[in-house]
Design a protein around this motif. Structure first.
Motif, PDB file in Angstrom:
ATOM      1  N   SER A  37     -28.801 -13.538  17.219  1.00 47.25           N
ATOM      2  CA  SER A  37     -29.621 -14.154  16.946  1.00 47.25           C
ATOM      3  C   SER A  37     -30.221 -15.075  18.178  1.00 47.25           C
ATOM      4  CB  SER A  37     -29.405 -15.240  15.563  1.00 47.25           C
ATOM      5  OG  SER A  37     -28.947 -14.443  14.572  1.00 47.25           O
ATOM      6  N   HIS A  38     -29.349 -15.611  18.863  1.00 45.41           N
ATOM      7  CA  HIS A  38     -29.645 -16.567  20.003  1.00 45.41           C
ATOM      8  C   HIS A  38     -30.613 -15.773  20.943  1.00 45.41           C
ATOM      9  CE1 HIS A  38     -29.416 -19.798  22.837  1.00 45.41           C
ATOM     10  NE2 HIS A  38     -28.872 -19.012  23.736  1.00 45.41           N
ATOM     11  N   HIS A  91     -30.843  -2.377  26.264  1.00 43.36           N
ATOM     12  CA  HIS A  91     -30.419  -3.710  26.765  1.00 43.36           C
ATOM     13  C   HIS A  91     -28.920  -3.875  26.380  1.00 43.36           C
ATOM     14  CE1 HIS A  91     -30.430  -7.941  27.685  1.00 43.36           C
ATOM     15  NE2 HIS A  91     -31.584  -7.578  28.368  1.00 43.36           N
ATOM     16  N   ARG A  92     -28.009  -4.436  27.211  1.00 44.44           N
ATOM     17  CA  ARG A  92     -26.678  -4.817  26.771  1.00 44.44           C
ATOM     18  C   ARG A  92     -26.314  -5.699  25.880  1.00 44.44           C
ATOM     19  NH1 ARG A  92     -25.045  -9.586  29.071  1.00 44.44           N
ATOM     20  NH2 ARG A  92     -26.412 -10.607  30.437  1.00 44.44           N
ATOM     21  N   GLU A  93     -27.444  -6.600  25.692  1.00 47.29           N
ATOM     22  CA  GLU A  93     -27.106  -7.831  24.313  1.00 47.29           C
ATOM     23  C   GLU A  93     -27.508  -7.283  23.005  1.00 47.29           C
ATOM     24  OE1 GLU A  93     -26.029 -10.669  24.691  1.00 47.29           O
ATOM     25  OE2 GLU A  93     -26.318 -11.434  26.590  1.00 47.29           O
ATOM     26  N   ILE A  94     -27.966  -5.705  23.111  1.00 43.70           N
ATOM     27  CA  ILE A  94     -28.498  -5.521  21.856  1.00 43.70           C
ATOM     28  C   ILE A  94     -27.996  -3.957  21.739  1.00 43.70           C
ATOM     29  CG2 ILE A  94     -30.808  -4.240  22.287  1.00 43.70           C
ATOM     30  CD1 ILE A  94     -31.994  -5.991  20.160  1.00 43.70           C
ATOM     31  N   PRO A 124     -33.685 -28.499  15.632  1.00 45.75           N
ATOM     32  CA  PRO A 124     -32.936 -27.503  16.573  1.00 45.75           C
ATOM     33  C   PRO A 124     -32.545 -26.354  15.718  1.00 45.75           C
ATOM     34  CG  PRO A 124     -32.078 -29.648  16.945  1.00 45.75           C
ATOM     35  CD  PRO A 124     -33.039 -29.817  15.542  1.00 45.75           C
ATOM     36  N   ALA A 125     -32.996 -25.019  16.160  1.00 50.67           N
ATOM     37  CA  ALA A 125     -32.425 -24.055  15.324  1.00 50.67           C
ATOM     38  C   ALA A 125     -31.132 -23.783  15.452  1.00 50.67           C
ATOM     39  CB  ALA A 125     -33.337 -22.676  15.905  1.00 50.67           C
ATOM     40  N   LYS A 126     -30.321 -23.001  14.462  1.00 50.98           N
ATOM     41  CA  LYS A 126     -28.876 -22.992  14.592  1.00 50.98           C
ATOM     42  C   LYS A 126     -28.392 -22.069  15.843  1.00 50.98           C
ATOM     43  CE  LYS A 126     -28.394 -22.866   9.490  1.00 50.98           C
ATOM     44  NZ  LYS A 126     -28.339 -21.977   8.425  1.00 50.98           N
ATOM     45  N   GLU A 127     -29.254 -21.053  16.223  1.00 57.17           N
ATOM     46  CA  GLU A 127     -29.079 -20.271  17.162  1.00 57.17           C
ATOM     47  C   GLU A 127     -29.001 -21.173  18.622  1.00 57.17           C
ATOM     48  OE1 GLU A 127     -31.290 -19.799  15.197  1.00 57.17           O
ATOM     49  OE2 GLU A 127     -33.389 -19.263  16.286  1.00 57.17           O
ATOM     50  N   ASP A 128     -29.491 -22.158  18.768  1.00 58.66           N
ATOM     51  CA  ASP A 128     -29.440 -23.241  19.923  1.00 58.66           C
ATOM     52  C   ASP A 128     -28.169 -23.780  20.061  1.00 58.66           C
ATOM     53  OD1 ASP A 128     -32.724 -24.173  19.654  1.00 58.66           O
ATOM     54  OD2 ASP A 128     -31.884 -22.242  20.432  1.00 58.66           O
ATOM     55  N   GLU A 129     -27.363 -23.772  19.008  1.00 61.53           N
ATOM     56  CA  GLU A 129     -25.912 -24.372  19.180  1.00 61.53           C
ATOM     57  C   GLU A 129     -24.989 -23.557  20.338  1.00 61.53           C
ATOM     58  OE1 GLU A 129     -24.179 -23.860  15.527  1.00 61.53           O
ATOM     59  OE2 GLU A 129     -25.598 -25.171  14.521  1.00 61.53           O
ATOM     60  N   HIS A 130     -24.173 -24.202  20.775  1.00 53.99           N
ATOM     61  CA  HIS A 130     -23.266 -23.577  21.935  1.00 53.99           C
ATOM     62  C   HIS A 130     -22.177 -22.693  21.263  1.00 53.99           C
ATOM     63  CE1 HIS A 130     -20.829 -23.130  25.382  1.00 53.99           C
ATOM     64  NE2 HIS A 130     -19.734 -23.542  24.740  1.00 53.99           N
ATOM     65  N   TYR A 131     -22.206 -21.419  21.737  1.00 48.02           N
ATOM     66  CA  TYR A 131     -21.352 -20.614  21.125  1.00 48.02           C
ATOM     67  C   TYR A 131     -20.029 -20.150  22.130  1.00 48.02           C
ATOM     68  CZ  TYR A 131     -25.015 -19.950  17.927  1.00 48.02           C
ATOM     69  OH  TYR A 131     -25.813 -20.071  16.783  1.00 48.02           O
ATOM     70  N   GLU A 132     -18.996 -19.871  21.774  1.00 48.47           N
ATOM     71  CA  GLU A 132     -17.574 -19.524  22.644  1.00 48.47           C
ATOM     72  C   GLU A 132     -17.826 -18.216  23.029  1.00 48.47           C
ATOM     73  OE1 GLU A 132     -15.961 -21.733  23.928  1.00 48.47           O
ATOM     74  OE2 GLU A 132     -16.550 -23.531  22.551  1.00 48.47           O
ATOM     75  N   ALA A 188     -19.628 -14.889  15.098  1.00 48.10           N
ATOM     76  CA  ALA A 188     -19.958 -15.137  16.449  1.00 48.10           C
ATOM     77  C   ALA A 188     -20.753 -14.010  16.980  1.00 48.10           C
ATOM     78  CB  ALA A 188     -18.540 -15.420  17.143  1.00 48.10           C
ATOM     79  N   ARG A 189     -20.748 -12.960  16.835  1.00 51.38           N
ATOM     80  CA  ARG A 189     -21.462 -11.741  17.451  1.00 51.38           C
ATOM     81  C   ARG A 189     -22.673 -11.921  16.987  1.00 51.38           C
ATOM     82  NH1 ARG A 189     -24.311  -9.767  20.331  1.00 51.38           N
ATOM     83  NH2 ARG A 189     -24.313  -7.670  21.030  1.00 51.38           N
TER      84      ARG A 189
END
Length: 366
Positions: free
Chosen positions: A185-186, A212-215, A358-366, A179-180
């Motif tokens: 990737s997203h 940056h917090r996301e990375i 659609p790229a995989k990272e465009d899916e909805h993630y919890e 998930a992380r």
């Protein structure tokens, strides 16, 4: 003695030249005046045909291996023949459908696309098929994915908009959940998708340096991936060549040394890639769909007894690669030109279809 109008005489001479080339392509045997008189021009005397053949020889279109034998085409004759065929030949609808089915069956993954395209070109032409893609540095990023393999190991997958796939294993000291990795990737792909690779690298470096917090918690992974992106580019261009053995099968002893030289050029890759890169640039400038270089027209002397039929393929309006066939000068140009043109359009369509998904990272993630 009846005197023909100049345009009629010219048409007759060109008809004879085309027939000689076509006959030689089909039989690989020198063509004599009697054969022409019996088959192609039954209403023209052998003496007249001999005179026309002599004129064509004097003009550099034909030559006689033996004084008493028939004549065979020169590179100049093949060039005339190819120019005549351009825009004339159309592949039969039935054959087009058959090739399309075979292509769809073989090309179902983007990282398999180039290899299978070159194999199909080789198989259908009976010669060598190739697919060439330009320097990945010059191309735009479609996406960058991370796929977990085992604890502490994952696979980085870089895909460009032209369909080039780079993938390499990455070792990490920590364990990241799937998930992380998907969230990472997203985030990355929102920032770099559509950018040239060099610019994408700069963007990621700025995020790493800014904390940056996301990375932040995966900075070590991001740094390693950025460094590794350079590593797969030892060969700046991708070149897939299949079917060289077919050329050997159809080569006479006289041509064997020339073919060995050609195979050496292809195996060296960089030399052949450089030639193809020049051809790709020329095609882009001229806006041609199919290019044919015959024998001595090839810049490399090692290819002097072969012809290259090639076509550029594009993503949008940008030329990103080439595909084509390397074969003997006596190849069946009519079919080969149509084949290269048609499979080029299939390759473009496959890349467009794949990049539109659609790229995989465009899916909805919890």
């Amino acid at each position: 003695m009846r005197i023909l109008k100049p345009e009629v005489a010219k048409q007759r001479k060109e008809k004879i030249l085309r027939w000689v080339v076509q006959q030689y392509v089909e039989t690989r045997r020198p063509v004599g005046s009697q054969m022409l008189a019996d088959s192609a021009l039954k209403d023209v005397s052998s003496a007249t045909i001999r005179n026309i053949l002599k004129d064509l020889e004097d003009e550099g279109y034909l030559y006689q291996p033996h004084t008493s034998g028939g004549r065979i085409p020169t590179d100049k004759a093949y060039r005339y023949y190819v120019d005549y065929l351009t825009g004339v030949q159309k592949m039969a609808a039935q054959e087009r459908q058959q090739i399309e089915r075979q292509y769809d069956q073989r090309v179902n993954e983007v990282d398999n696309m180039m290899l299978q395209t070159s194999r199909l070109l080789a198989r259908l032409s009976g010669a060598a098929g190739f697919v060439y893609t330009s320097n990945v540095k010059d191309q735009c990023v479609q996406r960058l994915d991370f796929i977990p393999l085992a604890p502490g190991a994952l696979l980085a997958v870089l895909v460009t908009e032209s369909g080039i796939v780079r993938h390499w294993p990455v070792r990490i000291n920590s364990v990241l959940s799937p998930a992380r990795l998907r969230i990472l990737s997203h985030f990355i792909n929102e920032e770099i998708s559509g950018l040239p690779l060099g610019q994408a690298q700069q963007v990621l470096w700025r995020y790493i340096q800014s904390g940056h917090r996301e990375i932040a918690d995966v900075a070590d992974l991001a740094v390693q991936v950025l460094n590794d992106i350079e590593r797969p580019q030892a060969n700046a261009h991708e070149l897939y060549v299949e079917g060289l053995g077919r050329l050997l099968e159809n080569t006479s002893e006289d041509d064997y040394d020339d073919l060995k030289q050609m195979m050496k050029v292809v195996e060296e890759r960089e030399k052949f890639s450089s030639l193809l890169n020049e051809k790709m640039t020329d095609l882009q400038k001229s806006n041609q769909k199919v290019n044919v270089s015959i024998g001595s027209e090839n810049e490399l002397t090692e290819l002097k007894n072969l012809s290259i039929v090639s076509s550029a393929y594009k993503i949008g309006d940008k030329t990103v690669g080439m595909l084509g066939i390397i074969g003997p000068k006596h190849m069946e140009y009519t079919r080969v030109m149509s084949l290269v043109n048609f499979i080029g359009s299939l390759l473009e369509g496959s890349i467009r279809s794949w990049t539109a998904q659609p790229a995989k990272e465009d899916e909805h993630y919890e």
